[in-house]
Motif scaffolding. Sequence first.
Motif, PDB file in Angstrom:
ATOM      1  N   ALA A  64      -9.308  -8.607 -18.693  1.00  0.00           N
ATOM      2  CA  ALA A  64      -7.950  -8.338 -18.216  1.00  0.00           C
ATOM      3  C   ALA A  64      -8.004  -7.636 -16.868  1.00  0.00           C
ATOM      4  O   ALA A  64      -8.910  -6.838 -16.610  1.00  0.00           O
ATOM      5  CB  ALA A  64      -7.198  -7.479 -19.227  1.00  0.00           C
ATOM      6  N   LEU A  65      -7.027  -7.951 -16.011  1.00  0.00           N
ATOM      7  CA  LEU A  65      -6.930  -7.393 -14.667  1.00  0.00           C
ATOM      8  C   LEU A  65      -5.449  -7.215 -14.332  1.00  0.00           C
ATOM      9  O   LEU A  65      -4.685  -8.167 -14.433  1.00  0.00           O
ATOM     10  CB  LEU A  65      -7.595  -8.360 -13.684  1.00  0.00           C
ATOM     11  CG  LEU A  65      -7.533  -8.092 -12.192  1.00  0.00           C
ATOM     12  CD1 LEU A  65      -8.752  -8.716 -11.519  1.00  0.00           C
ATOM     13  CD2 LEU A  65      -6.276  -8.605 -11.534  1.00  0.00           C
ATOM     14  N   MET A  66      -5.070  -6.004 -13.941  1.00  0.00           N
ATOM     15  CA  MET A  66      -3.693  -5.740 -13.509  1.00  0.00           C
ATOM     16  C   MET A  66      -3.614  -5.912 -12.001  1.00  0.00           C
ATOM     17  O   MET A  66      -4.494  -5.443 -11.270  1.00  0.00           O
ATOM     18  CB  MET A  66      -3.261  -4.314 -13.853  1.00  0.00           C
ATOM     19  CG  MET A  66      -3.073  -4.031 -15.324  1.00  0.00           C
ATOM     20  SD  MET A  66      -1.766  -4.962 -16.128  1.00  0.00           S
ATOM     21  CE  MET A  66      -0.307  -4.311 -15.350  1.00  0.00           C
ATOM     22  N   CYS A  67      -2.553  -6.576 -11.541  1.00  0.00           N
ATOM     23  CA  CYS A  67      -2.384  -6.830 -10.112  1.00  0.00           C
ATOM     24  C   CYS A  67      -0.899  -6.801  -9.771  1.00  0.00           C
ATOM     25  O   CYS A  67      -0.064  -7.278 -10.543  1.00  0.00           O
ATOM     26  CB  CYS A  67      -2.979  -8.195  -9.768  1.00  0.00           C
ATOM     27  SG  CYS A  67      -2.818  -8.654  -8.029  1.00  0.00           S
ATOM     28  N   GLY A  68      -0.601  -6.244  -8.619  1.00  0.00           N
ATOM     29  CA  GLY A  68       0.771  -6.222  -8.132  1.00  0.00           C
ATOM     30  C   GLY A  68       0.787  -5.968  -6.637  1.00  0.00           C
ATOM     31  O   GLY A  68      -0.255  -5.947  -5.988  1.00  0.00           O
ATOM     32  N   HIS A  69       1.987  -5.780  -6.095  1.00  0.00           N
ATOM     33  CA  HIS A  69       2.087  -5.459  -4.663  1.00  0.00           C
ATOM     34  C   HIS A  69       3.354  -4.656  -4.406  1.00  0.00           C
ATOM     35  O   HIS A  69       4.266  -4.600  -5.219  1.00  0.00           O
ATOM     36  CB  HIS A  69       2.038  -6.718  -3.800  1.00  0.00           C
ATOM     37  CG  HIS A  69       3.242  -7.601  -3.902  1.00  0.00           C
ATOM     38  ND1 HIS A  69       4.396  -7.380  -3.184  1.00  0.00           N
ATOM     39  CD2 HIS A  69       3.463  -8.720  -4.638  1.00  0.00           C
ATOM     40  CE1 HIS A  69       5.284  -8.322  -3.472  1.00  0.00           C
ATOM     41  NE2 HIS A  69       4.744  -9.150  -4.350  1.00  0.00           N
ATOM     42  N   ASP A  70       3.378  -4.034  -3.227  1.00  0.00           N
ATOM     43  CA  ASP A  70       4.528  -3.222  -2.827  1.00  0.00           C
ATOM     44  C   ASP A  70       5.337  -3.899  -1.722  1.00  0.00           C
ATOM     45  O   ASP A  70       6.179  -3.276  -1.095  1.00  0.00           O
ATOM     46  CB  ASP A  70       4.065  -1.838  -2.372  1.00  0.00           C
ATOM     47  CG  ASP A  70       3.146  -1.871  -1.150  1.00  0.00           C
ATOM     48  OD1 ASP A  70       2.973  -2.957  -0.539  1.00  0.00           O
ATOM     49  OD2 ASP A  70       2.595  -0.814  -0.796  1.00  0.00           O
ATOM     50  N   GLY A  71       5.055  -5.169  -1.458  1.00  0.00           N
ATOM     51  CA  GLY A  71       5.712  -5.881  -0.379  1.00  0.00           C
ATOM     52  C   GLY A  71       4.861  -5.973   0.867  1.00  0.00           C
ATOM     53  O   GLY A  71       5.099  -6.817   1.730  1.00  0.00           O
ATOM     54  N   ARG A  72       3.861  -5.106   0.980  1.00  0.00           N
ATOM     55  CA  ARG A  72       2.933  -5.110   2.126  1.00  0.00           C
ATOM     56  C   ARG A  72       1.504  -5.389   1.713  1.00  0.00           C
ATOM     57  O   ARG A  72       0.816  -6.175   2.336  1.00  0.00           O
ATOM     58  CB  ARG A  72       2.943  -3.736   2.820  1.00  0.00           C
ATOM     59  CG  ARG A  72       4.161  -3.461   3.641  1.00  0.00           C
ATOM     60  CD  ARG A  72       4.076  -2.094   4.314  1.00  0.00           C
ATOM     61  NE  ARG A  72       2.923  -2.005   5.203  1.00  0.00           N
ATOM     62  CZ  ARG A  72       2.188  -0.904   5.341  1.00  0.00           C
ATOM     63  NH1 ARG A  72       2.448   0.186   4.662  1.00  0.00           N
ATOM     64  NH2 ARG A  72       1.184  -0.886   6.169  1.00  0.00           N
ATOM     65  N   ARG A  73       1.064  -4.681   0.673  1.00  0.00           N
ATOM     66  CA  ARG A  73      -0.331  -4.771   0.252  1.00  0.00           C
ATOM     67  C   ARG A  73      -0.415  -4.975  -1.251  1.00  0.00           C
ATOM     68  O   ARG A  73       0.381  -4.432  -2.006  1.00  0.00           O
ATOM     69  CB  ARG A  73      -1.083  -3.488   0.602  1.00  0.00           C
ATOM     70  CG  ARG A  73      -1.223  -3.280   2.078  1.00  0.00           C
ATOM     71  CD  ARG A  73      -2.152  -2.111   2.353  1.00  0.00           C
ATOM     72  NE  ARG A  73      -2.239  -1.888   3.775  1.00  0.00           N
ATOM     73  CZ  ARG A  73      -1.685  -0.861   4.404  1.00  0.00           C
ATOM     74  NH1 ARG A  73      -1.011   0.045   3.740  1.00  0.00           N
ATOM     75  NH2 ARG A  73      -1.812  -0.735   5.698  1.00  0.00           N
TER      76      ARG A  73
END
Length: 143
Positions: A64-73
């Motif tokens: 399992a791997l969690m991934c997201g972004h803040d709009g930039r990175r």
Amino acid sequence: MNDEAVIRAMKESDLDEALKLWRISFNVGFSTNFDTKEILIKYLNRNPGLSSVACTKEGKLIGALMCGHDGRRGSIYHTAVYSEFRNKGIGRRMEQRSLEELKKAGITTGFLFINVNNPGSKEFWNSIGWTVISNIKYLYKEF
């Protein structure tokens, strides 16, 4: 095993098994106060399709791997694969899948968060192209 592992987007229904894996893999380095199922459901909903899991053909979660972004990175957190399935390219395949999804969202740079006390973590991520930024410290505060 590499060809047999199915890599796909993480779903809410994967979280119980993912939390179990992360608690085993990270031991005391995993925050049970901050990383609750409810909080992670919000994270998945805010970042649909970006987190990844690896499963056997029978459907058993093995990574399992969690991934997201803040709009930039982009950001990658909590990457783990059960020890008996390591060194088969599964972690790399989950990372590649999530990075491709970030690119589709227009995100082309990111950060990866590791616990320096997790044996082999730094070496693994360095071996697949991630660079340690020695002049940045990551700070934490609960509020």
